[in-house]
Design an enzyme around this catalytic site. Structure first.
Site, mmCIF file in Angstrom:
data_model
loop_
_atom_site.group_PDB
_atom_site.id
_atom_site.type_symbol
_atom_site.label_atom_id
_atom_site.label_comp_id
_atom_site.label_asym_id
_atom_site.label_seq_id
_atom_site.Cartn_x
_atom_site.Cartn_y
_atom_site.Cartn_z
ATOM 1 N N CYS A 293 16.342 21.649 4.661
ATOM 2 C CA CYS A 293 17.135 22.778 5.124
ATOM 3 C C CYS A 293 16.256 23.885 5.697
ATOM 4 C CB CYS A 293 17.947 23.366 3.987
ATOM 5 S SG CYS A 293 18.910 22.158 3.096
ATOM 6 N N ARG B 129 12.683 20.023 10.930
ATOM 7 C CA ARG B 129 12.660 19.798 9.483
ATOM 8 C C ARG B 129 13.672 18.731 9.060
ATOM 9 N NH1 ARG B 129 10.525 24.835 7.034
ATOM 10 N NH2 ARG B 129 11.676 24.423 5.134
ATOM 11 N N TRP C 11 20.356 19.878 5.110
ATOM 12 C CA TRP C 11 20.067 18.450 4.862
ATOM 13 C C TRP C 11 20.779 18.128 3.555
ATOM 14 C CZ3 TRP C 11 17.520 15.389 1.207
ATOM 15 C CH2 TRP C 11 17.122 14.124 1.641
ATOM 16 N N ASN D 131 18.193 26.868 0.449
ATOM 17 C CA ASN D 131 17.386 25.639 0.489
ATOM 18 C C ASN D 131 17.056 25.259 -0.942
ATOM 19 O OD1 ASN D 131 17.268 26.061 3.193
ATOM 20 N ND2 ASN D 131 15.080 26.506 3.286
ATOM 21 N N GLY D 132 16.974 23.989 -1.228
ATOM 22 C CA GLY D 132 16.565 23.569 -2.566
ATOM 23 C C GLY D 132 17.756 23.130 -3.387
ATOM 24 N N GLU E 95 1.052 1.949 6.124
ATOM 25 C CA GLU E 95 1.395 3.052 7.029
ATOM 26 C C GLU E 95 2.148 2.517 8.255
ATOM 27 O OE1 GLU E 95 1.691 6.067 7.098
ATOM 28 O OE2 GLU E 95 1.364 6.851 9.092
ATOM 29 N N LYS F 109 5.923 3.671 9.279
ATOM 30 C CA LYS F 109 6.242 4.245 10.586
ATOM 31 C C LYS F 109 7.389 3.470 11.231
ATOM 32 C CE LYS F 109 4.638 7.388 10.599
ATOM 33 N NZ LYS F 109 3.629 7.910 9.709
ATOM 34 N N GLU G 31 10.736 4.130 9.485
ATOM 35 C CA GLU G 31 11.218 5.504 9.680
ATOM 36 C C GLU G 31 11.916 5.691 11.012
ATOM 37 O OE1 GLU G 31 7.512 7.866 9.185
ATOM 38 O OE2 GLU G 31 8.824 9.212 8.072
ATOM 39 N N HIS H 148 1.387 -14.924 -3.222
ATOM 40 C CA HIS H 148 1.983 -14.608 -4.521
ATOM 41 C C HIS H 148 3.446 -14.191 -4.402
ATOM 42 C CE1 HIS H 148 -1.929 -15.097 -6.316
ATOM 43 N NE2 HIS H 148 -2.420 -14.361 -5.320
ATOM 44 N N LYS I 212 11.438 16.567 7.657
ATOM 45 C CA LYS I 212 9.994 16.681 7.881
ATOM 46 C C LYS I 212 9.281 17.140 6.624
ATOM 47 C CE LYS I 212 6.174 16.748 10.192
ATOM 48 N NZ LYS I 212 5.543 15.411 10.328
HETATM 49 O O1 M6R Z 1 4.185 17.096 4.158
HETATM 50 P P1 M6R Z 1 3.684 15.924 3.380
HETATM 51 O O2 M6R Z 1 2.437 15.342 3.944
HETATM 52 O O3 M6R Z 1 3.497 16.238 1.920
HETATM 53 O O4 M6R Z 1 4.802 14.851 3.479
HETATM 54 C C1 M6R Z 1 4.722 13.641 2.766
HETATM 55 C C2 M6R Z 1 5.723 12.636 3.285
HETATM 56 O O5 M6R Z 1 7.014 13.141 3.151
HETATM 57 C C3 M6R Z 1 5.465 12.287 4.749
HETATM 58 O O6 M6R Z 1 4.181 11.818 4.965
HETATM 59 C C4 M6R Z 1 6.481 11.246 5.224
HETATM 60 O O7 M6R Z 1 6.257 10.033 4.580
HETATM 61 C C5 M6R Z 1 6.368 11.109 6.743
HETATM 62 N N1 M6R Z 1 7.682 11.237 7.321
HETATM 63 C C6 M6R Z 1 5.749 9.846 7.175
HETATM 64 O O8 M6R Z 1 5.741 9.692 8.547
#
Ligand code: M6R
Length: 603
Positions: A2, A27, A74, A98-99, A476, A480, A483, A499, A598
Site C-alpha cells: 500500500c 509498490r 494491496w 498501510n500495514g 533466482e 523471476k 513472478e 532424488h 515491490k
Molecule cells: O526489498 P527486499 O529486497 O527485502 O525484497 C525481498 C523480496 O520481496 C524481493 O526480492 C522479491 O522476491 C522480488 N520481487 C524478486 O524479484
C-alpha cells in the site's frame, strides 16, 4: 505494498495526490482512493484496479478541496473492491492505512457492540470507527486520533483527515515507513520520498512510534511517549527519486540495462587507497560466524554469498529466509555478525528478524538499496548497494549490486581474518572490476535470448538446474520466471535431480541449465545427459569452452568466459532476460505483475 499520500496545499489537491499515487504504483496495488476536505465537507472517491479507473471516476465526479489524503491498496483483509478500498470514512473522519491492525477483530467486536455499522471487511475501518466514536464523545480531532492510535496493535502507517478541518492531517508511523515533505506554505505526507519528488526534496522521515500533526505552517512531531520531538530535515537527492523509463519499454528493461553502470558506481563507492574501503565498524576479525537473513531475490544473493564467505574467508555461514528465522530458536552469540540484505530496506520479515537478533549478536549489519530505510536505520553498520531506485517489481539490478557488495565483504573478510593472501585478494578484486564489462557483453545477447524464449512461451512448467553458486542462480531464474510470466518454475541443485524431480522430465518440460565451464561443469553435464536421455527440452547456458564439450544440446546460449567469482553476476543476465522475454511473449504486466508488491511491508 500500500501507498499513502497526503497534501495540505494552496491549490486543488486531487490531481496532485493522483500524480503522487502514480509514483507509488511500483509498490503494487489493486485499488485506490482519495478523500478531501472542501469548505469543511469530507468526501471521497475510490476505484478498483489501476489508477486510471480512479482518474476516470474523478473526471465524472470531481473531488474539490485543498486538503486530502490518498491511498493505493494491496489487499490483505478483504478482496479488492470499492467497499474495501481506502480511504475509509466514518462520520467526520477518513483514514488511509498501510500495514495490519492485529487486534482488529477485538476492536471490531467492541465497536459493533457499541452500535457501529461496518461497511467493509478491512482492518482499517476499525480505525475510522474508533476515531469517529471518540469524536462523537467530544474529543478534538487530534485527541481522537491519538486515543485511537493508543488502541491499535500491529505494524502500520496511517493518516487521518477530518470534516471541518481543512488545515489538518494527523499521521503516525509504527512499523511501516512514512515521511513528511516540506513545501512553501504547503505540507505533504508520503510512504516514501519518491511519492513526493514532484513537490519537494525537503523530507523529514518519521521514526518508529512517531506521530505528527501537519498543518500548512509545518509539522509537530511526537514520539511514542507523546513527547514533542524534532526529526532532521534532509534534502533528498532527486536523482534517487527519478521514476522514468528513459525510453525503455518497461522499468525492468531499464533496470537490467543499467547493471554495468550500477556495478561500476558501487565499486567506485567502495574503493579506497588500499583497495576495498568498507564502512567503519565492520569487524570481520572478531566474527566467528555469519548469519545471512533476507527474503526472495535478496535471499538468493545471500545463498551465493555463502559460497564466497566460506571460500575466501573461512567463515561459517548460517543462511535463512527471514520469515522462518525468528520462528525457530536460532543459536546466537556475541561473536556472531548478522547481515540483513534487502533492496527496499522495509521488508517486514527481514526487519522483524533484525529486531529479533538485536542484543544477542555482536554486530548487526545491513546491505540495502535505500539508506533511509528502517532496516538501515536499525543497523550498526549499513552498506548501501548504490543501485538507484528499482521500480520494476522483479528485482534485477539490486540482485547484481547485492552480489557485488557481498563479494566485496567476503574478500574483505578474507583479508581481515588473514585467510586470503594479498595476491589472491588483488586477483579477485580484478575479477570484480571486470564484471561490468562482462555483464554488458551478456546484455548484448538479448536478441538471441528473446529467440530462445519462444520455446518457453507455452510451457506449463520449467525446471532450472545449477551446481555450486549456479544453484542459487537457478533459484533466482525460476523466481523471476514465475513472478512475471506466471509460468510455474522450479529450481534444483543439479545433483538433486535423481532424488525426485527427474520424475517430471518428459518432452514437454523445458530444463534450463546454468553451467559455466568451471570445476563442476562435468558433473552438471552428467545431470544434463540424464535429462536429455528422457527427452527433456534442455537449454544449456555456458561459455565457449563448455559448449565445445557437449554436442546434441537442442538449445544453447553462449556466455562470455568469466572468472568463477563473477559468474553469478554475469549469468544473472540470461536469468533475467529469459523471464522478461517470456513475459513479453505471454503479454503479462512485466513491471506490476499480478498479486505482487515491490516492498513487502506485512508479514
Ligand atoms: O526489498 P527486499 O529486497 O527485502 O525484497 C525481498 C523480496 O520481496 C524481493 O526480492 C522479491 O522476491 C522480488 N520481487 C524478486 O524479484
Amino acid at each position: 505494498m500500500c501507498g499513502i499520500v497526503g497534501v495540505l496545499g494552496q491549490h486543488e489537491v486531487s490531481p496532485i495526490i493522483l500524480d503522487a499515487l502514480k509514483r507509488l504504483e511500483y509498490r503494487g496495488y489493486d485499488s485506490a482512493g482519495i478523500a478531501t476536505v472542501h469548505q469543511g465537507t469530507l468526501d471521497r472517491r475510490r476505484a478498483v484496479g489501476k489508477l486510471i479507473n480512479l482518474s476516470d471516476t474523478l473526471v465524472h465526479q470531481p473531488l474539490p478541496g485543498r486538503a486530502g489524503i490518498g491511498h493505493t491498496r494491496w489487499a490483505t483483509h478483504g478482496g479488492p473492491s470499492v467497499a474495501n478500498a481506502h480511504p475509509h470514512q466514518v462520520g467526520r473522519v477518513a483514514v488511509v492505512h498501510n500495514g495490519i491492525i492485529e487486534n482488529f477483530r477485538a476492536l471490531r467486536a467492541e465497536m459493533t457492540e457499541a452500535g457501529a455499522q461496518f461497511s467493509s471487511e478491512t482492518d482499517t475501518e476499525t480505525i475510522a470507527q474508533l476515531a469517529s466514536h471518540h469524536l462523537d464523545q467530544g474529543m478534538t480531532p487530534v485527541q481522537a486520533a491519538r486515543a485511537t492510535l493508543k488502541r491499535l496493535e500491529g505494524a502500520f502507517a496511517l493518516a487521518f483527515v477530518f470534516a471541518g478541518e481543512d488545515d489538518l492531517i494527523v499521521c503516525a508511523r509504527r512499523g511501516s515507513p512514512l515521511c513528511i515533505g516540506h513545501g512553501e506554505g504547503e505540507m505533504y505526507l508520503g510512504s516514501d520520498a519518491i511519492a513526493l519528488a514532484a513537490m519537494t526534496d525537503r523530507i523529514t522521515y518519521l521514526e518508529e512510534g512517531d506521530w505528527a500533526i501537519l498543518t500548512r505552517a509545518g509539522a509537530q512531531i511526537f514520539d511514542a511517549e507523546d513527547r514533542q520531538t524534532s526529526r532532521p530535515l534532509t534534502r533528498v537527492d532527486l536523482a534517487q527519486t527519478r521514476v522514468d523509463k528513459s525510453g525503455h519499454r518497461h522499468f525492468m528493461a531499464k533496470e537490467m540495462a543499467e547493471q554495468p553502470a550500477v556495478l561500476q558506481q558501487a565499486l567506485a563507492a567502495y574503493s579506497g587507497a588500499g583497495g576495498i574501503a568498507l564502512p567503519e565498524g565492520l569487524d570481520f576479525a572478531r566474527a566467528d560466524r555469519l548469519i545471512l537473513v533476507a527474503c526472495g531475490t535478496a535471499h538468493y544473493a545471500c545463498q551465493v554469498a555463502k559460497y564466497w564467505f566460506e571460500q575466501f574467508a573461512g567463515l561459517p555461514v548460517e543462511l535463512d529466509i527471514a520469515s522462518e528465522f525468528r520462528y525457530r530458536a536460532p543459536v546466537l552469540g556475541a561473536s556472531n555478525m548478522a547481515v540483513f540484505v534487502s533492496q527496499s530496506g522495509e521488508t517486514a520479515d527481514t526487519l522483524a528478524a533484525l529486531r529479533h537478533v538485536r542484543g544477542h549478536v555482536g554486530q548487526v549489519v545491513s546491505v540495502v538499496n535505500v539508506p533511509s530505510s528502517s532496516i538501515a536505520r536499525e543497523s550498526d553498520v549499513v552498506l548501501p548497494i548504490h543501485a538507484g531506485p528499482e521500480i520494476g517489481v522483479a528485482s534485477t539490478k539490486a540482485f547484481t549490486a547485492q552480489l557485488q557488495v557481498l563479494a566485496l565483504m567476503a574478500l574483505e573478510a578474507g583479508r581481515a581474518r588473514g585467510f586470503l593472501d594479498a595476491a589472491t585478494h588483488a586477483a579477485r578484486m580484478d575479477d570484480l572490476r571486470a564484471a561490468p564489462g562482462y555483464i554488458a557483453q551478456a546484455l548484448d545477447r538479448e536478441d538471441e535470448i528473446r529467440r530462445l524464449t519462444e520455446m518457453l512461451a507455452n510451457a506449463r512448467d520449467v525446471l532450472f538446474l545449477g551446481r555450486g553458486a549456479m544453484f542459487p542462480l537457478a533459484l533466482e531464474g525460476a523466481l523471476k520466471l514465475k513472478e512475471i510470466s506466471y509460468i510455474h518454475a522450479e529450481a534444483y541443485a543439479a545433483g538433486e535431480l535423481k532424488h525426485g524431480p527427474i520424475a517430471l522430465i518428459d518432452r514437454d518440460l523445458p530444463v534450463i541449465i546454468f553451467a559455466p565451464h568451471d570445476a563442476l561443469f562435468d558433473k552438471t553435464v552428467s545431470n544434463m545427459q540424464e535429462v536429455m536421455a528422457r527427452q527433456g527440452r534442455v537449454m544449456l547456458i555456458s561459455d565457449a569452452a563448455g559448449l565445445a564439450e557437449v554436442d546434441d544440446v537442442p538449445h544453447w546460449l553462449q556466455m562470455p568466459a568469466v572468472p568463477p567469482l563473477i559468474a553469478p553476476m554475469v549469468y544473472a543476465i540470461p536469468a533475467q532476460l529469459i523471464a522478461y522475454h517470456t513475459a513479453l511473449h505471454r503479454g503479462t504486466d512485466v513491471d506490476q505483475p499480478r498479486n505482487l508488491a515491490k516492498s513487502v511491508t506485512v508479514e
